[in-house]
Each structure stands twice: as C-alpha cells, then as structure tokens.
Design an enzyme around this catalytic site. Structure first.
Site, short mmCIF file in Angstrom:
data_model
loop_
_atom_site.label_atom_id
_atom_site.label_comp_id
_atom_site.label_asym_id
_atom_site.label_seq_id
_atom_site.Cartn_x
_atom_site.Cartn_y
_atom_site.Cartn_z
N GLU A 1 1.26 5.75 13.92
CA GLU A 1 0.27 6.11 13.08
C GLU A 1 -0.79 6.41 13.55
O GLU A 1 -1.29 5.53 14.42
CB GLU A 1 0.18 4.97 12.00
N HIS B 1 -0.48 6.60 4.73
CA HIS B 1 -0.58 5.13 4.63
C HIS B 1 -1.92 5.02 3.82
O HIS B 1 -2.90 4.30 4.34
CB HIS B 1 -0.92 4.46 6.06
N SER C 1 6.14 0.07 3.18
CA SER C 1 6.04 -0.99 3.74
C SER C 1 5.39 -0.88 5.23
O SER C 1 4.18 -0.95 5.32
CB SER C 1 7.48 -2.05 3.96
N ARG C 2 6.19 -0.84 6.33
CA ARG C 2 5.58 -0.54 7.59
C ARG C 2 6.68 0.39 8.20
O ARG C 2 7.77 0.43 7.83
CB ARG C 2 5.48 -1.67 8.57
P1 NAP Z 1 5.46 -10.36 -0.28
O1 NAP Z 1 4.89 -10.81 -1.36
O2 NAP Z 1 5.33 -11.31 0.93
O3 NAP Z 1 6.94 -9.75 -0.22
C1 NAP Z 1 7.60 -9.58 0.72
C2 NAP Z 1 8.99 -9.82 0.28
O4 NAP Z 1 9.72 -9.39 1.42
C3 NAP Z 1 9.25 -11.16 -0.08
O5 NAP Z 1 9.93 -11.35 -1.19
C4 NAP Z 1 10.06 -11.94 1.22
O6 NAP Z 1 11.00 -12.79 0.85
C5 NAP Z 1 10.92 -10.47 1.43
N1 NAP Z 1 11.38 -10.62 3.10
C6 NAP Z 1 10.89 -10.80 4.07
N2 NAP Z 1 11.57 -10.60 4.94
C7 NAP Z 1 12.79 -10.38 4.62
C8 NAP Z 1 13.96 -10.31 5.21
N3 NAP Z 1 14.26 -10.37 6.70
N4 NAP Z 1 14.94 -9.82 4.19
C9 NAP Z 1 14.79 -9.90 3.08
N5 NAP Z 1 13.73 -10.06 2.30
C10 NAP Z 1 12.51 -10.37 3.13
O7 NAP Z 1 4.44 -8.98 0.32
P2 NAP Z 1 3.87 -7.96 -0.42
O8 NAP Z 1 2.37 -8.37 -0.95
O9 NAP Z 1 4.73 -7.61 -1.63
O10 NAP Z 1 3.72 -6.87 0.61
C11 NAP Z 1 4.88 -6.52 1.26
C12 NAP Z 1 4.39 -5.47 2.46
O11 NAP Z 1 3.97 -4.24 1.97
C13 NAP Z 1 3.37 -5.80 3.28
O12 NAP Z 1 3.88 -6.80 4.45
C14 NAP Z 1 2.90 -4.57 4.23
O13 NAP Z 1 3.54 -4.47 5.26
C15 NAP Z 1 3.37 -3.57 2.95
N6 NAP Z 1 2.29 -3.12 2.30
C16 NAP Z 1 1.98 -1.61 2.57
C17 NAP Z 1 0.83 -1.10 1.97
C18 NAP Z 1 0.72 0.25 2.28
O14 NAP Z 1 -0.51 0.83 2.03
N7 NAP Z 1 1.68 1.30 2.17
C19 NAP Z 1 -0.01 -1.73 1.09
C20 NAP Z 1 0.29 -3.21 0.87
C21 NAP Z 1 1.17 -3.59 1.48
P3 NAP Z 1 10.75 -14.31 0.58
O15 NAP Z 1 10.22 -14.21 -1.04
O16 NAP Z 1 11.86 -15.02 0.68
O17 NAP Z 1 9.63 -14.59 1.56
C1 GLV Z 2 -1.80 -2.19 3.84
O1 GLV Z 2 -0.92 -1.54 4.76
C2 GLV Z 2 -1.56 -3.71 3.82
O2 GLV Z 2 -0.83 -4.26 4.42
O3 GLV Z 2 -2.57 -4.08 2.97
#
Ligand code: NAP
Ligand code: GLV
Length: 324
Positions: free
Chosen positions: A267, A286, A237-238
C-alpha cells in the site's frame, strides 16, 4: 522536572493535541503525508511517546534510535506494523484502538460486498463515462445479497458486526475462527464450520482476521480453488492475509466471480496491479475506519493510551502485557 516529549508526526484532531499538551511537550506536525524517514527519526530521538498510524513500521532499527521511548500508541486496531517482541525487549509499551472503529469498518466492509455484488462502481463509471446509450434487461446484472450465504473468516469484533448486518439481509451466516463464538451463534444464528466448508458453501467470503504469522496468505491457491465459481471474495483485514498473486490468477481464470478489496499486499497499491484493471473487482484505498467521527475517536483513544503509559498507569489497550 522536564515534561515528556510526545511525538505526533501526522495530523490528528485539534482536541487531541490540546489534551496531550496538558501532559507533555507535543512535537506536532500538522500534515497528512507520511514523514520522511530521517525527519521521523530526528523527532523520535527525544520522544517519550509516539502516536502513529498503521503505515508506520516500528521495528528494531527504529527502536534503536529512540532511547527515551516509553510508548507507541497506534491509531488503529491492527498492529502488524509493530514489532511487539522488540518493543517488549526494550521496555516500550504498545497500544491500539479496538472497539470504537468496529461499526464504521463493518459498514465499509458490507458496503464493498454490496458494491461488488451489484456492480455499483462499474455501473457508476458506465453512466458517468457516457456509455449508457440504451436500457436493456441484462444491463449490469449482479448477484443477490439477501438470502445468500456469507462466510466470515475471523469472527471478532468487526466480523460479528458484519454478521449483524448480514442478518438484516436474511443471509445464511457461516463463520470460521480460531476459537468458537457461541455468543454470535446464539445471537445471530451463525454456524461454525471448517475453513474448507466455509469456502465451499459461501457466496461471499469475508476475511477479517488480523495479519499475523499464522494468517499471512491465509487465503491462497488452495483456498481460492475451494470457492464457488460465482462467489465473491471480500478483504477488509490486511492485504497480506490473501495471496494477491493467487487471487489475480483466480480472477483472470474466472475461477471466482469477483472481489472487493480495501487492503493490498503493498500500500498504496501499484497502479499497474492487474486488480485495478478488472471491472469485477472493487478497489478502495484502505478506508475501513475512515469517517470523521471514528477517526477523531481513534486519535483520542490513542492519546489517552499514551498518557496513561507516561503516567505509569496500565493503558486500557496495552498489547504487550509482558512488558510490565
Ligand atoms: P478482533 O476482534 O481481534 O478479531 C479478530 C478475529 O480473528 C478474532 O475472533 C480472532 O480469533 C480471529 N483470528 C485471529 N487469528 C486467527 C487465525 N489464525 N485463524 C482464525 N481466526 C483467527 O479484531 P477486529 O477489531 O475485529 O479487527 C480485525 C482486523 O481488521 C484488524 O486486525 C485489522 O487488521 C483489520 N482492520 C482493517 C480496517 C480497514 O481499514 N480495512 C479497519 C479496522 C480493522 P480469537 O477470538 O480466537 O482471538
Ligand atoms: C485499520 O486498518 C485498523 O487496523 O484500524
């Protein structure tokens, strides 16, 4: 009427630049490295739109120097680098690139889970560094993935895509999320549990929440203490959703079996970070969404969001709706 200036301080695909040039004067720097702050601020001064990666922080002091700015288009789904409150106050739209990177990031997340479980990076190094002198039955013994219990914290787009992969491995799927995901429960047989129960029962704990004020150090000393001794923590995630110092201690004291990390509190990660010295920790730079296809789609989506904003339309992925 003069065309709006669109600032793209880092490399994106050529088609993206061609697309943007139809709508504005593109101030493009075809380089990968992050631009020096002073140069960045000079570019921003005349810009109506900015396309940037998530390593670029946009806060009050930056916005103060961008009097013409109408939109910041993040080439990422995560947007913890953007101060939405400050942007809204100044009438600047913020957008991100959700969805198109979901499957790519889930692939990477599942692959680091597998790599940690089966010691892939460690075994690769063992062979390449000439240490493999003899085969023996306990060589690089790992941990089963199929049939094990996975606990997904943050069952959003990527969380659900990871759960789909886990289902293919016959895993028992637990999840914890702010809101209940009955669809994922029905489709994937995922079970909603408390955070405590998830930590206590999972063989693999996977963190996939966005980084917010609430999720800062979400996994800390107390949470790590609840995990099984032979469990592996996966963070894609982060970095700051996990208390890195607490994680280092838990690993050093063998209170958990290992970790798989794509992200870090700072990072690029400090080369002296103890996590980098641990054979039972998989460390990636990342690269969750880093495939050629997905990166191209992300940049194009960001470009479309920026152009929509410049044309007075509501961008598909507007983050700060209050700005309207
Ligand atoms: P998303 O669809 O918004 O999913 C995030 C989930 O986390 C949602 O289901 C949300 O719940 C839940 N959430 C938020 N706050 C919470 C809390 N306090 N307690 C419990 N659950 C909570 O986002 P996504 O597209 O899956 O992406 C998720 C994250 O992955 C991004 O924000 C980013 O930081 C990370 N990411 C990393 C990479 C990488 O390169 N490593 C790439 C892409 C993304 P609700 O449904 O209730 O809102
Ligand atoms: C990558 O970390 C993204 O949030 O898309």
């Amino acid at each position: 009427m003069s065309k709006p200036r669109i600032f793209v301080p880092n490399r994106v695909n050529e088609e993206v630049i061609h697309y943007l040039q139809q709508y504005g004067d593109v101030d493009y720097r075809d380089q990968e490295e992050k631009m020096a702050e002073e140069e960045f601020l000079v570019g921003l001064r005349n810009a109506s739109a900015l396309l940037c990666y998530s390593r670029q922080k946009i806060n009050a002091s930056i916005l103060e120097q961008a009097p013409l700015l109408k939109v910041v288009s993040n080439i990422a789904v995560g947007y913890d680098n953007l101060d939405l409150g400050e942007m809204t106050k100044r009438g600047v739209l913020a957008t991100n690139t959700p969805g198109i990177l979901t499957e790519t990031t889930a692939d990477l997340t599942f692959s680091i889970l597998m790599a940690a479980a089966r010691r892939v990076a460690e075994a690769d190094y063992y062979v390449k560094s000439g240490q493999w002198k003899e085969w023996f039955p306990s060589l690089m013994l790992g941990k089963d993935v199929f049939g094990a219990t996975i606990g997904i914290i943050g069952m959003g787009r990527i969380g659900e895509a990871v759960a789909r992969r886990a289902k293919g491995f016959d895993m028992n799927i637990l999840y914890y999320n702010r809101s209940r995901k009955t669809d994922a429960e029905a489709k994937l047989g995922a079970t909603f549990v408390s955070l405590e129960e998830l930590l206590q029962r999972s063989d693999y704990v996977v963190v996939l929440t966005p980084l917010t004020a609430e999720t800062q150090k979400f996994i800390g000393v107390k949470e790590l203490a609840l995990m099984k001794k032979d469990a592996i923590l996966v963070n894609a995630s982060r970095g700051a959703t996990v208390d890195e110092t607490a994680l280092i201690h838990a690993l050093q004291e063998k209170r958990i079996a290992g970790a798989a990390l794509d992200v870090y509190e700072k990072e690029p990660v400090d080369p002296e970070n103890p996590l980098l010295k641990m054979a039972n920790v998989v460390t990636l730079p990342h690269i969750g969404s880093a495939t050629r296809e997905t990166r191209a789609k992300m940049a194009m989506k960001a470009a479309r969001n920026a152009i929509a904003a410049l044309q007075g339309e509501i961008p598909e992925n507007l983050l700060n709706k209050e700005v309207l």
